[in-house]
Each structure stands twice: as C-alpha cells, then as structure tokens.
Write a protein that holds these residues in place. Structure first.
Motif, PDB file in Angstrom:
ATOM      1  N   SER A   1      59.325 161.808  59.659  1.00  0.00           N
ATOM      2  CA  SER A   1      59.317 161.344  61.050  1.00  0.00           C
ATOM      3  C   SER A   1      58.670 159.973  61.206  1.00  0.00           C
ATOM      4  CB  SER A   1      58.570 162.351  61.938  1.00  0.00           C
ATOM      5  OG  SER A   1      57.185 162.371  61.626  1.00  0.00           O
ATOM      6  N   ILE A   2      58.188 159.387  60.115  1.00  0.00           N
ATOM      7  CA  ILE A   2      57.582 158.062  60.199  1.00  0.00           C
ATOM      8  C   ILE A   2      58.591 157.044  60.725  1.00  0.00           C
ATOM      9  CG2 ILE A   2      56.445 156.219  58.913  1.00  0.00           C
ATOM     10  CD1 ILE A   2      54.811 158.790  59.244  1.00  0.00           C
ATOM     11  N   ASP A   3      59.854 157.202  60.300  1.00  0.00           N
ATOM     12  CA  ASP A   3      60.902 156.306  60.796  1.00  0.00           C
ATOM     13  C   ASP A   3      61.032 156.401  62.316  1.00  0.00           C
ATOM     14  OD1 ASP A   3      61.287 155.713  58.184  1.00  0.00           O
ATOM     15  OD2 ASP A   3      63.220 156.713  57.984  1.00  0.00           O
ATOM     16  N   ALA A   4      60.901 157.613  62.838  1.00  0.00           N
ATOM     17  CA  ALA A   4      61.010 157.806  64.285  1.00  0.00           C
ATOM     18  C   ALA A   4      59.870 157.118  65.013  1.00  0.00           C
ATOM     19  CB  ALA A   4      61.026 159.301  64.613  1.00  0.00           C
TER      20      ALA A   4
ATOM     21  N   GLY B   1      66.782 150.272  59.152  1.00  0.00           N
ATOM     22  CA  GLY B   1      68.141 150.626  58.736  1.00  0.00           C
ATOM     23  C   GLY B   1      68.421 150.215  57.304  1.00  0.00           C
ATOM     24  N   ALA B   2      67.969 149.018  56.930  1.00  0.00           N
ATOM     25  CA  ALA B   2      68.167 148.545  55.558  1.00  0.00           C
ATOM     26  C   ALA B   2      67.425 149.434  54.561  1.00  0.00           C
ATOM     27  CB  ALA B   2      67.694 147.096  55.432  1.00  0.00           C
ATOM     28  N   ARG B   3      66.221 149.871  54.939  1.00  0.00           N
ATOM     29  CA  ARG B   3      65.460 150.758  54.051  1.00  0.00           C
ATOM     30  C   ARG B   3      66.176 152.085  53.860  1.00  0.00           C
ATOM     31  NH1 ARG B   3      62.594 154.978  53.541  1.00  0.00           N
ATOM     32  NH2 ARG B   3      63.051 155.591  55.688  1.00  0.00           N
ATOM     33  N   MET B   4      66.775 152.618  54.942  1.00  0.00           N
ATOM     34  CA  MET B   4      67.512 153.867  54.844  1.00  0.00           C
ATOM     35  C   MET B   4      68.754 153.713  53.973  1.00  0.00           C
ATOM     36  SD  MET B   4      67.155 155.337  58.746  1.00  0.00           S
ATOM     37  CE  MET B   4      68.275 156.701  58.424  1.00  0.00           C
TER      38      MET B   4
END
Length: 208
Positions: free
Chosen positions: A131-134, A97-100
């Motif tokens: 999609s890496i975050d997913a 979340g912080a990266r986003m």
C-alpha cells in the motif's frame, strides 16, 4: 469536497472523471493482485472463499486508508506549491508508474505449493508493504479535483476484489499474469500523470 477548496488557484485543477478514477483504482490494485496470486496455493489445496475474502478485505482496508494519509500530507502543502502542483502530480504518478512497469518486467516467482498459511500479522504486514504506492498516489490526489473519500473507497474496493480473485485463482492464473497486470497498472498511472500535466498546461495556455 475538492482538494483545492479554500486555496487560490489561477486555473482549474485536473478533473478526474469516473472513468479515470476507475482506471486509477484498478491500477493501484495490481501490485496487491500480483502479490496475492502465489498465496492461493499456500494452504496446499483450493483456498476457501471466506479466507480469501478476509485477506482481500484486509488488503482493501489498508489500501483505502493510505491514500487518505497521503492526501492529508499533500493538502497541507497545497498552498505552498500551487504554482507547481501539476508538475508534482506528474512526477509522482509517472515515477510510480515507471517503477511498477519495471517491477512487472522482472522474473516471475514460482508458487510454493507447500507454503504455510500466513498469520494475520503477516497478512497485514504484506498489505502495508503493497500500500506504499497508494500513499504516494494519495499525495498526488491532493493536487487534482476529486473527493478523497470517493477515491479511497474505490481504491480499497478494487484492491479487495483483485486480491480475493488472485488468491482464489492462485497458481492456475500464473505469476506471469500478475506481472503483466502490474505493468498495465503502471502504464495507466503514467497516462493519468501525463493527462494531469497536459490539462493544466492547456489551461495555462488559454489563460495566458
């Protein structure tokens, strides 16, 4: 089937409600949404709905598959890290979340009105990249009480809809909107991660 089926867990895992699952799905679609906004001007004119829907379906399918891959990896290690599962989920979700949020605070890129239409392999590559975050979220979902197929379907569907909308609205929506959506998505992930930790620590206090 809950992620903890067949494992010895001393307290109940974080239970993801339909509301939190909806927020998670929308949060996971914001990066693909932000990436798709500039694509709307790629054809030099108004995008066709079927083309936008095709791209959205590709993004949605890949975004729905990657959480399952991450979940399988996380589920394989659940019995080894059951004492720290809530901390792992917290760190993964808050870190992502912080990266986003950080990415969303960056300078918005302009739309290229004369950009060429991307080929199918390039669209798939872009979908995999977003999609890496997913995949990371899929790992964290192994430590909460949720059916992974339901979560993956919700994430994939939300991504398909958001990408299709992003392409159709294109530059009329503006890159700034896409960046703000990514910031909001990051904040949602941080809130879910904090909720996971709070509920688990609360359960520990009651059983202690």
């Amino acid at each position: 089937m809950p992620a903890f089926s067949g494992t010895a867990i001393p307290v109940a895992p974080f239970i993801m409600t339909p509301a939190s699952l909806t927020l998670l799905s929308l949060a996971m679609s914001t990066d693909a949404f932000a990436a798709s906004i500039g694509r709307g001007a790629g054809s030099g004119g108004r995008p066709r709905f079927l083309n936008a829907l095709r791209t959205g379906a590709i993004f949605g399918a890949i975004e729905g598959i990657t959480p399952i891959i991450g979940w399988l990896a996380g589920a394989a290690a659940v019995h080894l890290v059951s004492r720290w599962d809530h901390w792992i989920a917290f760190v993964l979700l808050v870190g992502l979340g912080a990266r986003m949020v950080y990415a969303g605070m960056g300078k918005a890129e302009g739309c290229e009105e004369d950009a060429p239409r991307q080929s199918l392999p390039m669209v798939m590559l872009a979908a995999v990249a977003t999609s890496i975050d997913a995949l990371v979220v899929g790992v964290s979902l192994a430590f909460v009480d949720i059916h992974i197929a339901v979560a993956a379907t919700a994430i994939g569907t939300a991504t398909m809809v958001m990408v299709t909308l992003g392409i159709m609205l294109g530059c009329a929506l503006g890159q700034v909107v896409g960046k703000r959506a990514e910031i909001l998505g990051g904040l949602v992930l941080i809130a879910i991660g904090a909720g996971t930790l709070y509920q688990h620590l609360g359960a520990d206090a009651l059983t202690g």
